[in-house]
Design a protein around this motif. Structure first.
Motif, PDB file in Angstrom:
ATOM      1  N   TYR A 136       0.845  -1.305  -0.045  1.00  0.00           N
ATOM      2  CA  TYR A 136      -0.027  -0.022  -0.137  1.00  0.00           C
ATOM      3  C   TYR A 136       0.961   1.211  -0.076  1.00  0.00           C
ATOM      4  O   TYR A 136       2.061   1.152   0.636  1.00  0.00           O
ATOM      5  CB  TYR A 136      -1.076   0.100   1.115  1.00  0.00           C
ATOM      6  N   ARG A 137       0.137   2.422  -0.266  1.00  0.00           N
ATOM      7  CA  ARG A 137       0.943   3.293  -0.657  1.00  0.00           C
ATOM      8  C   ARG A 137       0.369   4.847   0.006  1.00  0.00           C
ATOM      9  O   ARG A 137      -1.032   4.609   0.092  1.00  0.00           O
ATOM     10  CB  ARG A 137       1.212   3.877  -2.224  1.00  0.00           C
ATOM     11  N   PHE A 138       0.855   5.677   0.378  1.00  0.00           N
ATOM     12  CA  PHE A 138       0.183   6.738   1.045  1.00  0.00           C
ATOM     13  C   PHE A 138       1.027   8.340   0.815  1.00  0.00           C
ATOM     14  O   PHE A 138       2.143   8.156   0.751  1.00  0.00           O
ATOM     15  CB  PHE A 138       0.102   6.660   2.473  1.00  0.00           C
ATOM     16  N   SER A 139       0.113   9.327   0.832  1.00  0.00           N
ATOM     17  CA  SER A 139       0.871  10.504   0.372  1.00  0.00           C
ATOM     18  C   SER A 139      -0.156  11.779   0.711  1.00  0.00           C
ATOM     19  O   SER A 139      -1.299  11.685   0.028  1.00  0.00           O
ATOM     20  CB  SER A 139       1.350  10.884  -0.725  1.00  0.00           C
ATOM     21  N   ALA A 140       0.196  12.588   1.686  1.00  0.00           N
ATOM     22  CA  ALA A 140      -0.698  13.529   2.145  1.00  0.00           C
ATOM     23  C   ALA A 140      -0.045  14.742   2.927  1.00  0.00           C
ATOM     24  O   ALA A 140       0.753  14.163   3.920  1.00  0.00           O
ATOM     25  CB  ALA A 140      -1.957  13.295   2.611  1.00  0.00           C
ATOM     26  N   VAL A 141      -0.295  15.887   3.006  1.00  0.00           N
ATOM     27  CA  VAL A 141       0.047  16.692   3.976  1.00  0.00           C
ATOM     28  C   VAL A 141      -0.493  16.542   5.344  1.00  0.00           C
ATOM     29  O   VAL A 141      -1.893  16.584   5.438  1.00  0.00           O
ATOM     30  CB  VAL A 141       0.355  18.252   3.428  1.00  0.00           C
ATOM     31  N   ASN A 142       0.233  16.599   6.569  1.00  0.00           N
ATOM     32  CA  ASN A 142      -0.388  16.476   7.583  1.00  0.00           C
ATOM     33  C   ASN A 142      -0.037  17.599   8.512  1.00  0.00           C
ATOM     34  O   ASN A 142       0.834  17.802   8.884  1.00  0.00           O
ATOM     35  CB  ASN A 142       0.185  15.191   8.453  1.00  0.00           C
ATOM     36  N   PRO A 143      -1.265  18.248   8.830  1.00  0.00           N
ATOM     37  CA  PRO A 143      -0.823  19.607   9.381  1.00  0.00           C
ATOM     38  C   PRO A 143      -0.887  19.595  10.748  1.00  0.00           C
ATOM     39  O   PRO A 143      -0.626  20.430  11.381  1.00  0.00           O
ATOM     40  CB  PRO A 143      -2.437  20.224   9.104  1.00  0.00           C
ATOM     41  N   SER A 144      -1.188  18.403  11.470  1.00  0.00           N
ATOM     42  CA  SER A 144      -1.169  18.412  12.963  1.00  0.00           C
ATOM     43  C   SER A 144      -0.135  17.628  13.694  1.00  0.00           C
ATOM     44  O   SER A 144      -0.029  17.735  14.600  1.00  0.00           O
ATOM     45  CB  SER A 144      -2.256  17.714  13.265  1.00  0.00           C
ATOM     46  N   SER A 145       0.743  16.852  12.811  1.00  0.00           N
ATOM     47  CA  SER A 145       1.882  16.143  13.477  1.00  0.00           C
ATOM     48  C   SER A 145       2.898  15.455  12.738  1.00  0.00           C
ATOM     49  O   SER A 145       2.672  15.550  11.455  1.00  0.00           O
ATOM     50  CB  SER A 145       1.288  14.902  14.347  1.00  0.00           C
ATOM     51  N   SER A 146       3.913  15.116  13.247  1.00  0.00           N
ATOM     52  CA  SER A 146       5.029  14.552  12.403  1.00  0.00           C
ATOM     53  C   SER A 146       5.714  13.337  13.024  1.00  0.00           C
ATOM     54  O   SER A 146       5.836  13.466  14.407  1.00  0.00           O
ATOM     55  CB  SER A 146       6.040  15.907  12.246  1.00  0.00           C
ATOM     56  N   TYR A 147       5.744  12.338  12.243  1.00  0.00           N
ATOM     57  CA  TYR A 147       6.708  11.249  13.008  1.00  0.00           C
ATOM     58  C   TYR A 147       7.886  11.509  13.294  1.00  0.00           C
ATOM     59  O   TYR A 147       8.567  10.800  14.281  1.00  0.00           O
ATOM     60  CB  TYR A 147       6.837  10.107  11.773  1.00  0.00           C
ATOM     61  N   LEU A 148       8.486  12.536  12.864  1.00  0.00           N
ATOM     62  CA  LEU A 148       9.914  12.855  13.141  1.00  0.00           C
ATOM     63  C   LEU A 148       9.845  13.547  14.595  1.00  0.00           C
ATOM     64  O   LEU A 148      10.874  13.637  15.092  1.00  0.00           O
ATOM     65  CB  LEU A 148      10.665  13.853  12.234  1.00  0.00           C
ATOM     66  N   ASN A 149       8.812  13.863  15.170  1.00  0.00           N
ATOM     67  CA  ASN A 149       8.736  14.422  16.474  1.00  0.00           C
ATOM     68  C   ASN A 149       7.901  13.389  17.488  1.00  0.00           C
ATOM     69  O   ASN A 149       7.106  13.704  18.438  1.00  0.00           O
ATOM     70  CB  ASN A 149       7.852  15.703  16.478  1.00  0.00           C
ATOM     71  N   THR A 150       8.161  12.221  17.140  1.00  0.00           N
ATOM     72  CA  THR A 150       7.411  10.989  18.167  1.00  0.00           C
ATOM     73  C   THR A 150       8.608  10.533  18.801  1.00  0.00           C
ATOM     74  O   THR A 150       9.750  10.571  18.461  1.00  0.00           O
ATOM     75  CB  THR A 150       6.599  10.098  17.344  1.00  0.00           C
ATOM     76  N   SER A 151       8.442  10.276  20.234  1.00  0.00           N
ATOM     77  CA  SER A 151       9.121   9.756  21.168  1.00  0.00           C
ATOM     78  C   SER A 151       9.890   8.453  20.746  1.00  0.00           C
ATOM     79  O   SER A 151      10.840   8.128  20.599  1.00  0.00           O
ATOM     80  CB  SER A 151       8.530   9.455  22.636  1.00  0.00           C
ATOM     81  N   GLY A 152       8.951   7.447  20.030  1.00  0.00           N
ATOM     82  CA  GLY A 152       9.661   6.270  19.518  1.00  0.00           C
ATOM     83  C   GLY A 152      10.690   6.346  18.603  1.00  0.00           C
ATOM     84  O   GLY A 152      11.767   5.705  18.387  1.00  0.00           O
TER      85      GLY A 152
END
Length: 506
Positions: A136-152
């Motif tokens: 599966y593929r995904f692509s969209a602008v996320n206005p509210s969060s970033s994976y690069l700012n997750t604790s994990g």
């Protein structure tokens, strides 16, 4: 619920690794426990409704007691093709992807054993019983969060809490987010890793899964009374599973376009690639009863014991980040920042019971069957890691599933052609899923008698279902963590399978 249940440190969408990683999650067990391709072109085209209608070597899977119907030596070879298409909605943006795979489907031999009375027959085969090929593929602008700012992502595999005098030197050589310049500088006033990213970036990527499960089967059936037989099949399972996720965040709107600033404040794009591979082995036993009360009716009953799987799992992660000042940083420049972690654990899939019957007259065979599996009985265990949370999750989130199959076959005697068709329905194993998250399958096929002893068979099956995926579900890094998540709320799957089989009796 569905595919974003993780309950462990390794997740199919977001793989959170520590130095003591756990199993992938409930998806691991469901992938191995859910019914796969089904053996034989006849079974594929008749919707798998052969518990009380099987009459050849494929009784090894559907009902080994029916091996007593084998009257001649049989040899079979088959080829299998799988076409998988995904249409995934992420943040109201649809992305499509597809993948195909062609593999050997079965090699089988069955033969009767001469007896003074009754019937005795045995068989053995090597079959492709499950194919994991998907994408599966995904692509969209996320206005509210970033994976690069997750604790994990930011803190893994670094320390999760506490202050250390050697924190900076520790991070230099072991933390990927730090090595890619995606974190703010640390000092006495900011002792924990943080990032400036709060959303507004294009999140895109592709998740691909490959591999499959094969079974070496050996079984036998014997008459125990007039028109009553029993049988058993030993299944020795082996296979592999390969997962790859390429995840990117790109500042397409210039939210962090600060040429006069240093990283991480002038991020252009970052790509994180997760790769995992598994080696799988297992064993199970199928016990069966078959009866033929008259020349028109047949009935079957089978019980499959829990299957015990041993999993050897290996995971690696790599990353690269580019900034508007032209600088690019790669995790390969800091080898210690690239996790490469191996684990071994066991999964015990639940037992299942199947019943079926068929009616045959005037060249027409009508068949139906049903099977019940209680997926809440999935059990995980590991020597080096506590997986009891997964067992708790299975009991609370999964339930018993009653799947059913119907099929038909008509013999056109003058031209030696068999026409076949079928339908099957398998509800989702998750308690709260709506009906469209179950799998509906239509199938058709044809058998062509090339001679009295040879048959060429073609089968086609089309399945559809809906599922969800999680890209991440975590808290933000830094001193004031807040919950953030991103998920594909609806992925509509279309699956087409084609089998070509050649059988010879002698």
């Amino acid at each position: 619920m569905r595919q974003f249940i993780t309950c462990s440190c390794i997740v199919i969408g977001l793989i959170l690794w520590s130095t003591q990683s756990k199993a992938q999650g409930l998806l691991d067990g469901l992938r191995l426990s859910t019914s796969g391709t089904g053996t034989s072109a006849r079974g594929l085209s008749m919707g798998g409704a052969l518990v009380g209608a099987v009459n050849d070597w494929s009784a090894l899977e559907y009902n080994p007691a029916a091996l007593t119907l084998v009257e001649h030596n049989e040899f079979n070879v088959a080829l299998y093709n799988r076409s998988y298409s995904s249409s995934a909605d992420f943040l109201s943006t649809n992305s499509s992807d597809d993948i195909t795979n062609t593999v050997p489907y079965s090699f089988a031999y069955a033969a009767p054993v001469p007896t003074d009375r009754g019937h005795l027959a045995f068989g053995l085969s090597v079959d492709r019983i499950a194919d994991f090929t998907s994408t599966y593929r995904f692509s969209a602008v996320n206005p509210s969060s970033s994976y690069l700012n997750t604790s994990g992502f930011v803190n893994d595999p670094g320390y999760r809490s506490g202050l250390f005098s050697n924190y900076l030197s520790f991070l230099d050589s072991t933390n990927m987010a730090w090595a890619l310049y995606l974190t703010r500088p640390l000092d006495s006033t900011q002792p924990k890793l943080t990032t400036p990213y709060s959303g507004g970036m294009l999140q895109s990527g592709t998740v691909t899964q490959e591999g499959g499960l094969n079974a070496f089967r050996i079984g036998a059936g014997v008459d125990v009374a007039e028109n009553v037989s029993i049988g058993a099949t030993v299944n020795v399972l082996f296979g592999s599973y390969d997962y790859r996720r390429t995840y990117s965040e790109t500042d397409v709107n210039g939210v962090y376009n600060r040429p006069d600033s240093a990283p991480p404040y002038n991020l252009k794009s970052a790509t994180i690639t997760d790769v995992r591979s598994q080696s799988i082995s297992g064993v199970s036993l199928k016990l069966a009863l078959y009866t033929e009360p008259n020349e028109y009716l047949r009935f079957g009953l089978t019980f499959t014991t829990p299957t015990v799987y041993s999993i050897d799992d290996h995971f690696t992660r790599t990353g690269v980040a580019s900034f508007t000042n032209g600088s690019t940083y790669r995790s390969s420049d800091w080898p210690n920042t690239e996790p490469s972690i191996s684990n071994s654990y066991s999964i015990t899939s639940p037992a299942s019971v199947s019943v079926g019957g068929s009616f045959s007259h005037w060249g027409l065979t009508l068949a139906a069957s049903a099977s019940y599996t209680d997926y809440s009985q999935l059990h995980f265990s590991g020597d080096n890691v506590d997986l009891s949370d997964l067992n708790d999750a299975a009991r609370s989130l999964l339930h018993g599933v009653l799947a059913w199959n119907v099929g038909g076959e008509y013999m056109i005697n003058p031209i030696g052609v068999l026409l076949r068709g079928g339908f099957s329905s398998t509800p989702s194993a998750y308690k709260d899923d709506p009906s469209n998250y179950g799998t509906k399958t239509w199938s058709t096929g044809v058998g062509i008698l090339l001679s009295k002893s040879t048959i060429l068979e073609l089968a086609y099956r089309h399945s559809s279902y809906t599922t969800d995926h999680s890209l991440y579900s975590d808290v933000t890094a830094g001193p004031n963590p807040t919950s953030v998540s991103a998920s594909i709320d609806k992925d509509e799957i279309s699956l087409s399978e084609l089998a070509i089989s050649f059988s010879f009796r002698f």
